[in-house]
Write a protein that holds these residues in place. Structure first.
Motif, PDB file in Angstrom:
ATOM      1  N   ILE A  37       7.252  12.709 -38.533  1.00 53.05           N
ATOM      2  CA  ILE A  37       6.583  12.031 -39.653  1.00 53.05           C
ATOM      3  C   ILE A  37       7.617  11.376 -40.563  1.00 53.05           C
ATOM      4  O   ILE A  37       7.459  10.231 -40.988  1.00 53.05           O
ATOM      5  CB  ILE A  37       5.737  13.035 -40.461  1.00 53.05           C
ATOM      6  N   GLU A  38       8.689  12.096 -40.852  1.00 57.16           N
ATOM      7  CA  GLU A  38       9.714  11.567 -41.758  1.00 57.16           C
ATOM      8  C   GLU A  38      10.358  10.313 -41.177  1.00 57.16           C
ATOM      9  O   GLU A  38      10.560   9.318 -41.892  1.00 57.16           O
ATOM     10  CB  GLU A  38      10.771  12.638 -42.027  1.00 57.16           C
ATOM     11  N   GLY A  41       7.972   7.445 -41.436  1.00 53.25           N
ATOM     12  CA  GLY A  41       7.853   7.022 -42.826  1.00 53.25           C
ATOM     13  C   GLY A  41       9.066   6.239 -43.298  1.00 53.25           C
ATOM     14  O   GLY A  41       8.929   5.234 -44.010  1.00 53.25           O
ATOM     15  N   TRP A  92      11.089  14.905 -50.046  1.00 56.90           N
ATOM     16  CA  TRP A  92      10.825  13.506 -49.710  1.00 56.90           C
ATOM     17  C   TRP A  92      10.710  12.611 -50.936  1.00 56.90           C
ATOM     18  O   TRP A  92      11.040  11.433 -50.887  1.00 56.90           O
ATOM     19  CB  TRP A  92       9.518  13.406 -48.909  1.00 56.90           C
ATOM     20  N   ALA A 100       4.144   8.656 -45.895  1.00 60.92           N
ATOM     21  CA  ALA A 100       3.820   9.596 -44.819  1.00 60.92           C
ATOM     22  C   ALA A 100       2.326   9.913 -44.803  1.00 60.92           C
ATOM     23  O   ALA A 100       1.692   9.964 -43.736  1.00 60.92           O
ATOM     24  CB  ALA A 100       4.631  10.881 -44.998  1.00 60.92           C
TER      25      ALA A 100
END
Length: 355
Positions: A37-38, A41, A92, A100
């Protein structure tokens, strides 16, 4: 006389204490999934994008994709809700966390506007407002929301900061509520299959009245779909063309509220920072308890919200078009009024006009 459907079985007809005890609705994200996901993103954070034109193919999650599909199926066809746990929102930061969340949302459905400003990303914060103002929506306050549905197929929340105290999320199965009403008072249950006016709270689409008129209970293709916001039903009586509620309507709505507030039916959860909650509006009602906030601005309760239209969503009765604009899966729900322009507000603007 309206012929009531038979009592409804299946996984959507649950009782709160049962699901609370099992906690199988919590999905903890793995380090590998979070890294995926990171990375996705960060790729989007480096470029300017139009979120209206993006799809899940623009937010690649090769490992997590199947799990997200299973989660959506559980929301649409199963118990109606799921909690994903573990997004590292503090590390984050606000912008990457929002990206995200939006990217995850694209795997579940098309983004829908949440207000007259066309916000595809909502900020749920207390703006110091009161629901006594007929143009204020309750999520802009710190008041208890009371059980209701939103004007979309699926609502998603990402918790950035929980409240100092209170602000619990509460869920109840509207399918179970129908079963209980049918068993106890079938005559009152029939009343809720009749059309009833609900205030749009000043968000009026072109050519529409300032209220919509949809039954609380709706039956289509063997499925029960529910639309409900008691305070907006009552505030719709401010319009001269809307008649007062009848004694039978009041009795039916009172029983509906009594069931929703029964601890034998609902349950509450406390959202932690990094939690993502998905809720199916057609089979669940959701509520939020009143809360006390932190004095520091950076610690105040803050959730991000998505309204989603999955292309695999259930069929809806045609009357839903009065509120949803369309009943076509993937193209329905949200708020669009004259002058609406779709936008992504990355930061919350702490003023009434912002939300």
């Amino acid at each position: 006389m309206i012929e009531l459907p038979l009592a409804i079985g299946g996984s959507s007809a649950w009782y709160g204490p049962d699901v609370a005890d099992r906690a199988e609705w919590i999905e903890v994200l793995s380090p590998t999934e979070l890294a995926e996901i990171e990375l996705a993103g960060q790729r989007l954070a480096r470029v300017e994008v139009d979120w209206q034109t993006l799809s899940h193919d623009d937010f690649l999650l090769p490992t997590l994709k199947q799990r997200l599909s299973r989660v959506l199926h559980e929301v649409l066809e199963g118990r109606g809700f799921v909690l994903l746990r573990g997004l590292p929102v503090e590390r984050w930061g606000r912008r990457l966390s929002a990206i995200a969340f939006l990217g995850l949302g694209l795997h579940w459905g098309n983004l829908r506007s949440q207000n007259r400003q066309g916000h595809l990303l909502g900020h749920v914060k207390d703006l110091g407002l009161s629901s006594q103002d007929p143009n204020v929506r309750i999520y802009q306050t710190r008041e208890r929301q009371n059980y209701h549905t939103d004007s979309c197929d699926v609502v998603g929340l990402l918790c950035l900061h929980p409240a100092k105290s209170g602000g619990l999320s509460s869920l109840v199965s509207s399918v179970t509520m129908f079963n209980e009403m049918r068993k106890r008072r079938p005559n009152l249950t029939r009343v809720l299959f009749e059309r009833i006016e609900t205030d749009r709270r000043g968000e009026v689409p072109s050519g529409q009245k300032p209220f919509f008129c949809i039954p609380v209970f709706n039956w289509r293709a063997g499925l029960l779909s529910t639309v409900y916001q008691r305070s907006y039903i009552e505030s719709a009586r401010r319009f001269p063309e809307v008649p007062p509620l009848t004694p039978k309507q009041i009795e039916a709505l009172d029983l509906f509220d009594k069931l929703a507030n029964d601890p034998a039916l609902h349950f509450q959860m406390k959202l932690q920072a990094g939690d993502v909650q998905l809720v199916h509006n057609h089979t669940l009602l959701h509520d939020r308890t009143a809360f006390e906030d932190w004095p520091e601005p950076e610690r105040k309760r803050h959730l991000l919200r998505l309204w989603l239209a999955p292309e695999t969503a259930r069929p809806l009765p045609s009357v839903f078009a009065e509120r949803y604009g369309s009943v076509v899966p993937g193209q329905r729900g949200g708020v669009v009024v004259p002058g609406t322009r779709f936008t992504i507000p990355w930061e919350a603007e702490d003023s009434p006009g912002a939300l």
